[in-house]
Design an enzyme around this catalytic site. Structure first.
Site, PDB file in Angstrom:
ATOM      1  CB  ILE A  89      -0.971   0.004   1.190  1.00  0.00           C
ATOM      2  CG1 ILE A  89      -1.816  -1.271   1.188  1.00  0.00           C
ATOM      3  CG2 ILE A  89      -1.873   1.239   1.115  1.00  0.00           C
ATOM      4  CD1 ILE A  89      -2.791  -1.381   2.342  1.00  0.00           C
ATOM      5  CG  HIS A  90       2.574   2.223  -3.793  1.00  0.00           C
ATOM      6  ND1 HIS A  90       2.312   3.151  -4.761  1.00  0.00           N
ATOM      7  CD2 HIS A  90       2.156   1.029  -4.287  1.00  0.00           C
ATOM      8  CE1 HIS A  90       1.766   2.552  -5.814  1.00  0.00           C
ATOM      9  NE2 HIS A  90       1.664   1.259  -5.541  1.00  0.00           N
ATOM     10  CB  ALA A  91       1.984   7.451  -2.858  1.00  0.00           C
TER      11      ALA A  91
END
Length: 88
Positions: A14-16
């Protein structure tokens, strides 16, 4: 209130971008959303908090949704988790 635990499937975790997608969707609804990864909790409306959880691939994230439109919100977020945030 609806709660479920999911395993992060997409390669980058779950990145940007997925965090922004979650926050944008949750921000349009009335339900309260909390994501928990290990000892870290995040409001579903905060890109920064979601990203700061550090949920990598194969991490377990518990999703809690509570409110008048919780069924719709939960179903959409569940689909996002199940499909690796549409990235892989």
């Amino acid at each position: 209130m609806k709660t479920a635990t999911y395993t992060v499937k997409n390669t980058l975790g779950i990145h940007a971008r997925p965090a922004a997608d979650i926050a944008r969707f949750v921000g349009k609804h009335k339900s309260e959303v909390t994501l928990t990864c290990g000892s870290k909790k995040a409001s579903g409306k905060s890109v920064l908090m979601i990203t700061a959880m550090g949920a990598k691939k194969d991490a377990e994230v518990t999703l809690t949704v509570s409110g008048e439109d919780e069924e719709e919100v939960f179903a959409h977020l569940e689909d996002m988790f199940e499909h690796g945030f549409y990235e892989d």
